[in-house]
Write a protein that holds these residues in place. Structure first.
Motif, PDB file in Angstrom:
ATOM      1  N   GLU A 120      -1.598  -2.072  12.966  1.00 50.70           N
ATOM      2  CA  GLU A 120      -2.103  -3.222  13.041  1.00 50.70           C
ATOM      3  C   GLU A 120      -4.245  -2.821  13.060  1.00 50.70           C
ATOM      4  N   ASN A 121      -4.097  -2.209  12.763  1.00 53.98           N
ATOM      5  CA  ASN A 121      -5.859  -1.882  12.586  1.00 53.98           C
ATOM      6  C   ASN A 121      -5.854  -0.082  11.622  1.00 53.98           C
ATOM      7  N   ALA A 122      -6.915  -0.352  11.496  1.00 54.82           N
ATOM      8  CA  ALA A 122      -7.575   0.538  10.441  1.00 54.82           C
ATOM      9  C   ALA A 122      -6.472   2.181  11.394  1.00 54.82           C
ATOM     10  N   THR A 123      -7.019   2.387  12.786  1.00 55.30           N
ATOM     11  CA  THR A 123      -6.876   3.617  13.606  1.00 55.30           C
ATOM     12  C   THR A 123      -5.080   4.043  13.476  1.00 55.30           C
ATOM     13  N   TYR A 124      -4.595   3.029  13.670  1.00 54.63           N
ATOM     14  CA  TYR A 124      -3.312   3.356  13.397  1.00 54.63           C
ATOM     15  C   TYR A 124      -2.417   3.247  11.759  1.00 54.63           C
ATOM     16  N   LEU A 125      -2.877   2.583  11.126  1.00 55.45           N
ATOM     17  CA  LEU A 125      -2.345   2.954   9.807  1.00 55.45           C
ATOM     18  C   LEU A 125      -3.045   4.382   9.117  1.00 55.45           C
ATOM     19  N   LEU A 126      -3.884   4.938  10.175  1.00 51.85           N
ATOM     20  CA  LEU A 126      -4.464   6.409   9.421  1.00 51.85           C
ATOM     21  C   LEU A 126      -3.235   7.048   9.969  1.00 51.85           C
ATOM     22  N   ALA A 127      -2.922   7.057  11.269  1.00 49.30           N
ATOM     23  CA  ALA A 127      -1.557   7.726  11.888  1.00 49.30           C
ATOM     24  C   ALA A 127      -0.266   7.590  10.990  1.00 49.30           C
ATOM     25  N   TYR A 128      -0.230   6.309  10.049  1.00 40.99           N
ATOM     26  CA  TYR A 128       1.224   6.108   9.949  1.00 40.99           C
ATOM     27  C   TYR A 128       0.883   6.614   8.071  1.00 40.99           C
ATOM     28  N   LEU A 129      -0.100   6.512   7.651  1.00 47.95           N
ATOM     29  CA  LEU A 129      -0.494   6.954   6.232  1.00 47.95           C
ATOM     30  C   LEU A 129      -0.043   9.143   5.944  1.00 47.95           C
ATOM     31  N   ASN A 130      -0.507   9.391   6.962  1.00 44.47           N
ATOM     32  CA  ASN A 130      -0.200  10.359   7.316  1.00 44.47           C
ATOM     33  C   ASN A 130       1.218  11.169   7.552  1.00 44.47           C
ATOM     34  N   ARG A 131       1.823  10.259   8.718  1.00 43.48           N
ATOM     35  CA  ARG A 131       3.559  10.304   8.481  1.00 43.48           C
ATOM     36  C   ARG A 131       3.296  11.148   9.835  1.00 43.48           C
ATOM     37  N   GLU A 132       2.304  11.172  10.836  1.00 45.50           N
ATOM     38  CA  GLU A 132       2.352  11.681  12.030  1.00 45.50           C
ATOM     39  C   GLU A 132       3.320  12.001  12.518  1.00 45.50           C
ATOM     40  N   ASP A 186       8.811  -3.189  12.399  1.00 43.94           N
ATOM     41  CA  ASP A 186       7.248  -3.126  12.523  1.00 43.94           C
ATOM     42  C   ASP A 186       7.237  -1.385  13.064  1.00 43.94           C
ATOM     43  N   GLU A 187       7.187  -0.819  11.871  1.00 49.55           N
ATOM     44  CA  GLU A 187       7.535   1.022  12.513  1.00 49.55           C
ATOM     45  C   GLU A 187       6.096   1.453  12.655  1.00 49.55           C
ATOM     46  N   ASN A 188       5.346   1.859  13.445  1.00 53.41           N
ATOM     47  CA  ASN A 188       4.226   2.875  14.121  1.00 53.41           C
ATOM     48  C   ASN A 188       3.414   1.670  14.053  1.00 53.41           C
ATOM     49  N   ASN A 189       3.940   0.685  13.816  1.00 51.44           N
ATOM     50  CA  ASN A 189       2.716  -0.820  14.182  1.00 51.44           C
ATOM     51  C   ASN A 189       1.560  -0.441  13.931  1.00 51.44           C
ATOM     52  N   VAL A 203       6.770  -4.109   8.186  1.00 49.71           N
ATOM     53  CA  VAL A 203       6.942  -2.358   7.969  1.00 49.71           C
ATOM     54  C   VAL A 203       7.822  -1.643   8.008  1.00 49.71           C
ATOM     55  N   GLY A 204       7.866  -0.436   6.932  1.00 47.98           N
ATOM     56  CA  GLY A 204       9.001  -0.197   7.325  1.00 47.98           C
ATOM     57  C   GLY A 204       8.335   1.597   7.795  1.00 47.98           C
ATOM     58  N   HIS A 205       9.562   2.767   7.084  1.00 46.84           N
ATOM     59  CA  HIS A 205       8.517   3.448   7.876  1.00 46.84           C
ATOM     60  C   HIS A 205       7.680   4.044   6.989  1.00 46.84           C
ATOM     61  N   PRO A 206       7.236   5.010   7.700  1.00 46.62           N
ATOM     62  CA  PRO A 206       5.772   5.496   6.306  1.00 46.62           C
ATOM     63  C   PRO A 206       6.589   5.972   5.974  1.00 46.62           C
ATOM     64  N   PRO A 207       5.149   6.643   4.644  1.00 42.51           N
ATOM     65  CA  PRO A 207       4.111   5.714   4.499  1.00 42.51           C
ATOM     66  C   PRO A 207       3.648   4.034   3.527  1.00 42.51           C
ATOM     67  N   GLY A 208       5.317   4.367   3.806  1.00 40.15           N
ATOM     68  CA  GLY A 208       5.187   2.450   3.585  1.00 40.15           C
ATOM     69  C   GLY A 208       4.886   2.623   1.682  1.00 40.15           C
ATOM     70  N   ALA A 209       5.967   0.950   1.645  1.00 39.24           N
ATOM     71  CA  ALA A 209       5.550   0.925  -0.146  1.00 39.24           C
ATOM     72  C   ALA A 209       5.025  -0.752   0.078  1.00 39.24           C
ATOM     73  N   LEU A 224       0.540  -4.385   5.167  1.00 39.52           N
ATOM     74  CA  LEU A 224       1.346  -3.599   6.372  1.00 39.52           C
ATOM     75  C   LEU A 224       0.368  -4.335   7.864  1.00 39.52           C
ATOM     76  N   VAL A 225      -1.239  -4.073   7.074  1.00 43.52           N
ATOM     77  CA  VAL A 225      -2.109  -4.667   8.509  1.00 43.52           C
ATOM     78  C   VAL A 225      -1.961  -6.097   8.822  1.00 43.52           C
ATOM     79  N   ILE A 226      -1.691  -6.377   7.484  1.00 44.77           N
ATOM     80  CA  ILE A 226      -1.423  -8.587   7.718  1.00 44.77           C
ATOM     81  C   ILE A 226      -0.132  -8.736   8.414  1.00 44.77           C
ATOM     82  N   ARG A 227       0.804  -8.013   7.792  1.00 50.71           N
ATOM     83  CA  ARG A 227       1.991  -8.041   8.462  1.00 50.71           C
ATOM     84  C   ARG A 227       2.487  -7.454  10.234  1.00 50.71           C
ATOM     85  N   SER A 228       1.996  -6.675  10.414  1.00 49.46           N
ATOM     86  CA  SER A 228       1.800  -6.156  11.699  1.00 49.46           C
ATOM     87  C   SER A 228       0.920  -6.444  12.529  1.00 49.46           C
ATOM     88  N   ASN A 229       0.482  -7.447  12.325  1.00 51.36           N
ATOM     89  CA  ASN A 229      -0.150  -8.163  13.118  1.00 51.36           C
ATOM     90  C   ASN A 229       0.144  -9.338  13.377  1.00 51.36           C
TER      91      ASN A 229
END
Length: 414
Positions: free
Chosen positions: A326-338, A321-324, A48-54, A310-315
């Motif tokens: 691993e679930n929908a809540t964390y993925l949203l923060a990841y996609l939003n580049r918080e 594993d940048e920003n971890n 898992v690389g830096h947000p928002p991922g590729a 990203l969710v599968i590999r983060s788990n």
């Protein structure tokens, strides 16, 4: 027409071979600076690389890394070769797009071409495609393991696809080209958002085809519609598909007491059911346009599902594993580049605007296996500054005040 098509294909693939050979021969043997090392590493081990991922870039990069056949010293070269081939295909579709446009200029409305016309059209395509092949910026991105080469490929394909639609717009099943474009747009999100900038041009091609006598009012309306489509994808589909999944997850786990991930599963079942119902309903009522919009949405979402990687590999807790997410809540923060903070786009403060108050930010939740709930580990109280409205404007450009060097530069330029 068959002769033209055969020559067009032959010369197109020749241009592709020239571009690909140049890019492969001049590609980096290891890696370039900046993000290339991270992209190659995360592709090789599906991390898992830096947000928002590729994620789509990583999946295809993983396939190419297998061509190293266990020799880790060749992994970077294989990922760089992927970029070289993606750039070669970009040149191929660029050539075909140019020849389609040139046909309309040389012999509009006809399908028969003289030898002179064919030479002119093919020459135009070769000159345009090879000029772009050896342009500095494109050549630079074509030889390294970065996302821009693949993103350019998707941009070239969707632009070629809209002209293919334009050629067959009056056919019974011409709409399949627009569905293909929607799918490619969804896939491209898993590489880079740059591809979405082709939407205004695609919308204008559609407008000029459907309205043979365009007006300035119609052109302006088409542009506004294209910006609306772009806004829906960027600010509704991309964040809110995941945001709603996170809200469902928090409700079903924290409020009802169900196991982790149950809310996410229920959400996607409901989403799938709603889409299927919409398809049957619009087909039954004969609402063709609405049915097509739902189909386009489906294919955008199908392409967008690459982010599940990203969710599968983060788990699996990989080393990177940048920003971890691993679930929908964390993925949203990841996609939003918080992690990068926020910046004003449509309205906001000047760099010297005084702060008059502070408000709470979005709380950070952490999965607690003991309680079986998501607990707030950071309330983020008083972290968002509120600026004096007298020092705000629309479309602010001089707003950065994080470091003194930005402020000094603004004062010098001002």
């Amino acid at each position: 027409m068959k002769t033209f098509r055969r020559i067009n294909n032959l010369i197109g693939w020749t241009v592709f071979l020239i571009a690909s050979a140049v890019y492969i021969l001049t590609s980096e043997p290891t890696m370039s600076f900046w993000d290339c090392g991270e992209y190659i590493s995360t592709a090789y081990k599906l991390e898992v690389g830096h947000p928002p991922g590729a994620p789509l870039f990583q999946l295809i990069g993983r396939l190419f890394s297998l061509l190293a056949f266990g020799d880790v010293t060749l992994v970077a070269r294989m990922v760089n070769t992927m970029s070289a081939l993606a750039s070669g295909f970009t040149i191929l579709f660029l050539f075909w797009t140019i020849t389609m446009i040139a046909k309309k200029v040389v012999n509009p409305g006809r399908n028969e071409f003289s030898k002179g016309m064919i030479y002119m059209i093919m020459g135009t395509g070769v000159v345009g495609a090879l000029a772009y092949t050896f342009s500095d910026s494109f050549w630079f991105s074509a030889v390294e393991g970065e996302v821009y080469a693949m993103s350019s490929f998707f941009t070239a394909v969707v632009f070629w696809a809209i002209f293919k639609w334009e050629e067959h717009a009056d056919d019974k099943h011409a709409f399949r080209w627009l569905i293909l474009i929607a799918y490619l747009m969804g896939l491209s999100i898993g590489v880079h958002l740059l591809n979405l900038l082709a939407i205004p041009a695609i919308t204008l091609v559609y407008y000029f085809k459907r309205f043979p006598s365009p007006t300035w009012k119609g052109i302006l309306l088409a542009i506004l519609i294209s910006l609306g489509i772009l806004t829906v994808i960027m600010y509704l589909i991309i964040p809110w598909v995941v945001n709603l999944a996170g809200l469902f997850e928090l409700f079903f786990v924290n409020s009802i007491g169900m196991p982790f991930n149950s809310g996410t599963i229920i959400y996607f079942i409901l989403l799938l059911g709603l889409i299927v119902w919409g398809l049957f309903y619009t087909r039954k009522k004969g609402k063709a346009i609405l049915n097509a919009i739902i189909l386009a949405l489906i294919f955008i979402l199908i392409g967008y599902t690459s982010f599940i990687l990203l969710v599968i590999r983060s788990n699996a807790d990989p080393p990177i594993d940048e920003n971890n997410p691993e679930n929908a809540t964390y993925l949203l923060a990841y996609l939003n580049r918080e992690q990068y903070g926020d910046w004003p786009i449509f309205s906001g403060q000047y760099y010297n605007a005084p702060i008059i108050d502070r408000k709470n930010g979005t709380p950070v939740y952490t999965k607690d296996n003991v309680s079986g709930k998501y607990l707030v580990t950071d309330k983020r109280e008083n972290v968002v500054p509120v600026y004096d409205p007298r020092f705000t404007t629309i479309f602010p450009r001089m707003w950065a005040n994080m470091e003194q060097k930005y402020v000094d530069t603004y004062k010098i330029c001002g």
